[in-house]
Structures are given as structure tokens and as C-alpha cells.
Design a protein around this motif. Sequence first.
Motif, mmCIF file in Angstrom:
data_model
loop_
_atom_site.group_PDB
_atom_site.id
_atom_site.type_symbol
_atom_site.label_atom_id
_atom_site.label_comp_id
_atom_site.label_asym_id
_atom_site.label_seq_id
_atom_site.Cartn_x
_atom_site.Cartn_y
_atom_site.Cartn_z
ATOM 1 N N LEU A 1 -2.673 -8.957 6.395
ATOM 2 C CA LEU A 1 -2.753 -8.072 5.238
ATOM 3 C C LEU A 1 -2.639 -8.804 3.904
ATOM 4 C CD1 LEU A 1 -0.684 -5.056 6.564
ATOM 5 C CD2 LEU A 1 -3.162 -5.248 6.359
ATOM 6 N N GLN A 2 -2.375 -10.105 3.920
ATOM 7 C CA GLN A 2 -2.316 -10.866 2.669
ATOM 8 C C GLN A 2 -3.706 -11.088 2.085
ATOM 9 O OE1 GLN A 2 -0.188 -14.439 3.548
ATOM 10 N NE2 GLN A 2 1.815 -13.462 3.314
ATOM 11 N N ALA A 3 -4.719 -11.131 2.934
ATOM 12 C CA ALA A 3 -6.094 -11.338 2.458
ATOM 13 C C ALA A 3 -6.676 -9.999 2.010
ATOM 14 C CB ALA A 3 -6.945 -11.923 3.580
ATOM 15 N N PRO A 4 -7.388 -9.985 0.902
ATOM 16 C CA PRO A 4 -7.964 -8.722 0.410
ATOM 17 C C PRO A 4 -9.250 -8.353 1.143
ATOM 18 C CG PRO A 4 -8.449 -10.467 -1.119
ATOM 19 C CD PRO A 4 -7.579 -11.075 -0.045
ATOM 20 N N GLU A 5 -9.185 -8.257 2.465
ATOM 21 C CA GLU A 5 -10.329 -7.893 3.305
ATOM 22 C C GLU A 5 -10.125 -6.477 3.823
ATOM 23 O OE1 GLU A 5 -12.980 -9.879 3.945
ATOM 24 O OE2 GLU A 5 -12.121 -11.400 2.633
ATOM 25 N N PRO A 6 -11.183 -5.681 3.967
ATOM 26 C CA PRO A 6 -11.041 -4.321 4.495
ATOM 27 C C PRO A 6 -10.501 -4.333 5.925
ATOM 28 C CG PRO A 6 -13.213 -4.629 3.529
ATOM 29 C CD PRO A 6 -12.565 -5.970 3.558
ATOM 30 N N VAL A 7 -9.565 -3.447 6.188
ATOM 31 C CA VAL A 7 -8.961 -3.313 7.513
ATOM 32 C C VAL A 7 -8.973 -1.842 7.916
ATOM 33 C CG1 VAL A 7 -7.456 -5.332 7.276
ATOM 34 C CG2 VAL A 7 -6.627 -3.116 6.550
ATOM 35 N N SER A 8 -8.786 -1.615 9.193
ATOM 36 C CA SER A 8 -8.565 -0.253 9.678
ATOM 37 C C SER A 8 -7.172 -0.232 10.303
ATOM 38 C CB SER A 8 -9.633 0.147 10.695
ATOM 39 O OG SER A 8 -9.567 -0.672 11.834
ATOM 40 N N LEU A 9 -6.441 0.841 10.049
ATOM 41 C CA LEU A 9 -5.070 0.902 10.537
ATOM 42 C C LEU A 9 -4.686 2.327 10.894
ATOM 43 C CD1 LEU A 9 -2.937 1.579 7.723
ATOM 44 C CD2 LEU A 9 -4.332 -0.367 7.184
ATOM 45 N N ARG A 10 -3.693 2.409 11.757
ATOM 46 C CA ARG A 10 -3.120 3.698 12.150
ATOM 47 C C ARG A 10 -1.613 3.608 11.966
ATOM 48 N NH1 ARG A 10 -5.212 5.314 17.847
ATOM 49 N NH2 ARG A 10 -4.336 7.290 17.212
ATOM 50 N N VAL A 11 -1.037 4.636 11.341
ATOM 51 C CA VAL A 11 0.397 4.661 11.045
ATOM 52 C C VAL A 11 0.956 6.040 11.380
ATOM 53 C CG1 VAL A 11 0.265 2.946 9.211
ATOM 54 C CG2 VAL A 11 0.024 5.329 8.645
ATOM 55 N N TRP A 12 2.267 6.073 11.601
ATOM 56 C CA TRP A 12 2.954 7.340 11.777
ATOM 57 C C TRP A 12 3.385 7.846 10.412
ATOM 58 C CZ3 TRP A 12 4.955 3.734 15.620
ATOM 59 C CH2 TRP A 12 4.489 4.003 16.902
ATOM 60 N N PRO B 1 -5.874 -4.017 1.433
ATOM 61 C CA PRO B 1 -4.449 -4.202 1.132
ATOM 62 C C PRO B 1 -4.255 -4.681 -0.305
ATOM 63 C CG PRO B 1 -5.153 -5.619 2.956
ATOM 64 C CD PRO B 1 -6.349 -4.939 2.439
ATOM 65 N N LEU B 2 -3.324 -4.063 -1.013
ATOM 66 C CA LEU B 2 -3.065 -4.438 -2.398
ATOM 67 C C LEU B 2 -1.713 -5.121 -2.548
ATOM 68 C CD1 LEU B 2 -4.381 -1.238 -4.209
ATOM 69 C CD2 LEU B 2 -5.562 -3.408 -3.867
ATOM 70 N N ARG B 3 -0.664 -4.365 -2.733
ATOM 71 C CA ARG B 3 0.667 -4.930 -3.003
ATOM 72 C C ARG B 3 1.593 -4.767 -1.816
ATOM 73 N NH1 ARG B 3 2.133 -2.901 -8.992
ATOM 74 N NH2 ARG B 3 0.344 -3.951 -9.867
ATOM 75 N N GLU C 1 11.360 -2.933 -0.078
ATOM 76 C CA GLU C 1 11.182 -1.590 0.474
ATOM 77 C C GLU C 1 10.461 -1.604 1.813
ATOM 78 O OE1 GLU C 1 9.237 0.842 -2.386
ATOM 79 O OE2 GLU C 1 10.849 0.654 -3.848
ATOM 80 N N GLY C 2 9.801 -2.711 2.152
ATOM 81 C CA GLY C 2 9.053 -2.804 3.397
ATOM 82 C C GLY C 2 7.781 -1.974 3.367
ATOM 83 N N THR C 3 7.157 -1.874 2.181
ATOM 84 C CA THR C 3 5.960 -1.053 2.034
ATOM 85 C C THR C 3 4.771 -1.905 1.618
ATOM 86 O OG1 THR C 3 6.488 -0.549 -0.276
ATOM 87 C CG2 THR C 3 7.263 1.005 1.390
ATOM 88 N N GLN C 4 3.593 -1.370 1.859
ATOM 89 C CA GLN C 4 2.341 -2.015 1.476
ATOM 90 C C GLN C 4 1.443 -0.953 0.880
ATOM 91 O OE1 GLN C 4 1.193 -5.405 2.617
ATOM 92 N NE2 GLN C 4 -0.529 -5.088 1.255
ATOM 93 N N GLN C 5 0.774 -1.289 -0.227
ATOM 94 C CA GLN C 5 -0.189 -0.377 -0.828
ATOM 95 C C GLN C 5 -1.591 -0.726 -0.348
ATOM 96 O OE1 GLN C 5 0.203 -0.597 -5.067
ATOM 97 N NE2 GLN C 5 1.684 1.066 -5.102
ATOM 98 N N PHE C 6 -2.397 0.321 -0.161
ATOM 99 C CA PHE C 6 -3.780 0.159 0.258
ATOM 100 C C PHE C 6 -4.674 0.991 -0.633
ATOM 101 C CE2 PHE C 6 -1.365 -0.729 4.047
ATOM 102 C CZ PHE C 6 -2.024 -1.799 4.602
#
Length: 76
Positions: A13-24, A38-40, A45-50
Amino acid sequence: MQAIHLSTARRILQAPEPVSLRVWAKDGRILEFNNAIPLRYNFYEGTQQFKLLASQQIRTIRLACLFELNGMTVFL
């Protein structure tokens, strides 16, 4: 199906490449995001912005709730 550790997922997620993800979600639903950039990453907080390319929305997820990234299972 392959499985990766959460630390490996963070490196992907450090690379700014498109990903697909599933989360609860907080209420137990499963959210699926395709073509998300992926942005920040917030370590404290253990969070990631997309940024979702289809809708141009910015979403924040907790990485502990991430269970699938690019078709690979993510474990803690």
C-alpha cells in the motif's frame, strides 16, 4: 489463494498503484473497494486513506479490519 501478513500488505500500500480490497465495516458488513489508490497512512491510528477512482471519494479504513488485498488473504 495466497495469504500475506499485514506488514506485507502495508508495504504494498506504500506504492500509489490501484488496488482492490475487502474490509469489515464497524457494523459487520463487508465493504469491497476496487481501483482504490492508497493515499495516507496514519501509524498512530492504524488507518489508511484511499481514493476510489470510480466515485472520486476519499475513504479511511482501519488496517486491522482489512482481510483481502488484490485477491490475497491478509492475516495479522
